[in-house]
Write a protein that holds these residues in place. Sequence first.
Motif, mmCIF file in Angstrom:
data_model
loop_
_atom_site.group_PDB
_atom_site.id
_atom_site.type_symbol
_atom_site.label_atom_id
_atom_site.label_comp_id
_atom_site.label_asym_id
_atom_site.label_seq_id
_atom_site.Cartn_x
_atom_site.Cartn_y
_atom_site.Cartn_z
ATOM 1 N N ALA A 12 0.690 -0.956 -0.101
ATOM 2 C CA ALA A 12 0.035 -0.093 0.034
ATOM 3 C C ALA A 12 0.999 1.323 -0.246
ATOM 4 C CB ALA A 12 -1.061 -0.025 1.224
ATOM 5 N N HIS A 13 0.238 2.344 -0.433
ATOM 6 C CA HIS A 13 1.032 3.740 -0.300
ATOM 7 C C HIS A 13 -0.117 4.767 -0.476
ATOM 8 C CE1 HIS A 13 3.452 6.769 -2.165
ATOM 9 N NE2 HIS A 13 2.834 7.034 -2.878
ATOM 10 N N GLY A 14 0.103 5.902 0.221
ATOM 11 C CA GLY A 14 -0.792 6.905 0.589
ATOM 12 C C GLY A 14 -0.768 7.877 -0.617
ATOM 13 N N GLY A 15 -0.241 7.595 -1.852
ATOM 14 C CA GLY A 15 -0.318 8.732 -2.547
ATOM 15 C C GLY A 15 -1.056 8.341 -3.977
ATOM 16 N N ARG A 16 -1.172 9.025 -5.080
ATOM 17 C CA ARG A 16 -1.608 8.634 -6.024
ATOM 18 C C ARG A 16 -0.343 8.042 -7.139
ATOM 19 N NH1 ARG A 16 -5.753 11.464 -10.365
ATOM 20 N NH2 ARG A 16 -5.554 9.899 -12.068
ATOM 21 N N THR A 17 0.756 8.242 -6.999
ATOM 22 C CA THR A 17 1.788 7.742 -7.944
ATOM 23 C C THR A 17 2.194 6.430 -7.408
ATOM 24 O OG1 THR A 17 3.250 8.893 -6.476
ATOM 25 C CG2 THR A 17 2.595 10.170 -8.400
ATOM 26 N N HIS A 48 -5.548 2.464 -11.374
ATOM 27 C CA HIS A 48 -6.125 2.143 -10.317
ATOM 28 C C HIS A 48 -7.640 1.592 -10.682
ATOM 29 C CE1 HIS A 48 -3.325 5.171 -9.040
ATOM 30 N NE2 HIS A 48 -3.663 4.924 -7.819
ATOM 31 N N ARG A 49 -7.764 0.283 -10.143
ATOM 32 C CA ARG A 49 -9.186 -0.387 -10.322
ATOM 33 C C ARG A 49 -10.387 0.805 -10.141
ATOM 34 N NH1 ARG A 49 -10.612 -6.255 -9.241
ATOM 35 N NH2 ARG A 49 -8.553 -6.296 -8.511
ATOM 36 N N THR A 55 -11.126 6.915 -3.710
ATOM 37 C CA THR A 55 -10.715 6.088 -2.668
ATOM 38 C C THR A 55 -9.543 6.581 -2.052
ATOM 39 O OG1 THR A 55 -9.538 4.759 -4.302
ATOM 40 C CG2 THR A 55 -11.755 4.425 -4.144
ATOM 41 N N ARG A 56 -8.666 7.249 -2.547
ATOM 42 C CA ARG A 56 -7.487 7.583 -2.178
ATOM 43 C C ARG A 56 -6.564 6.172 -1.795
ATOM 44 N NH1 ARG A 56 -8.753 11.881 -3.918
ATOM 45 N NH2 ARG A 56 -8.387 14.040 -2.885
#
Length: 108
Positions: A12-17, A48-49, A55-56
């Motif tokens: 998991a990662h908190g950003g869009r990239t 991103h599905r 969803t972030r």
Amino acid sequence: LVTKGVEITAVAHGGRTVPAHLRTALAVRGQKCIVPHCQVRRGLQEDHREPWSATRDTSLENMARLCRWHHYQKTFLGYRYRGGPGTWQWIPPDEPPGWPTGPREEPM
């Protein structure tokens, strides 16, 4: 990166990239476009599905690799996918963009 032996169970990662560790997990999980019968292996794009803006969520469970054409179809033409490795399904839109949504009026 969470593993169970050699099986990747979560990233998991908190950003869009898409960070390098998640990009690596995606590449290991699938080396070609996820759309059934598509054999493209080069120039795959991470998707991103569910939209990141809603969803972030940039996680392995919410990501897949698509060829340019299928990424375009998903982004602009309303296609979707579901499933996971070995069970991916490519779902066409209910009605293609630009198609009339109601009954046509007869000319007078």
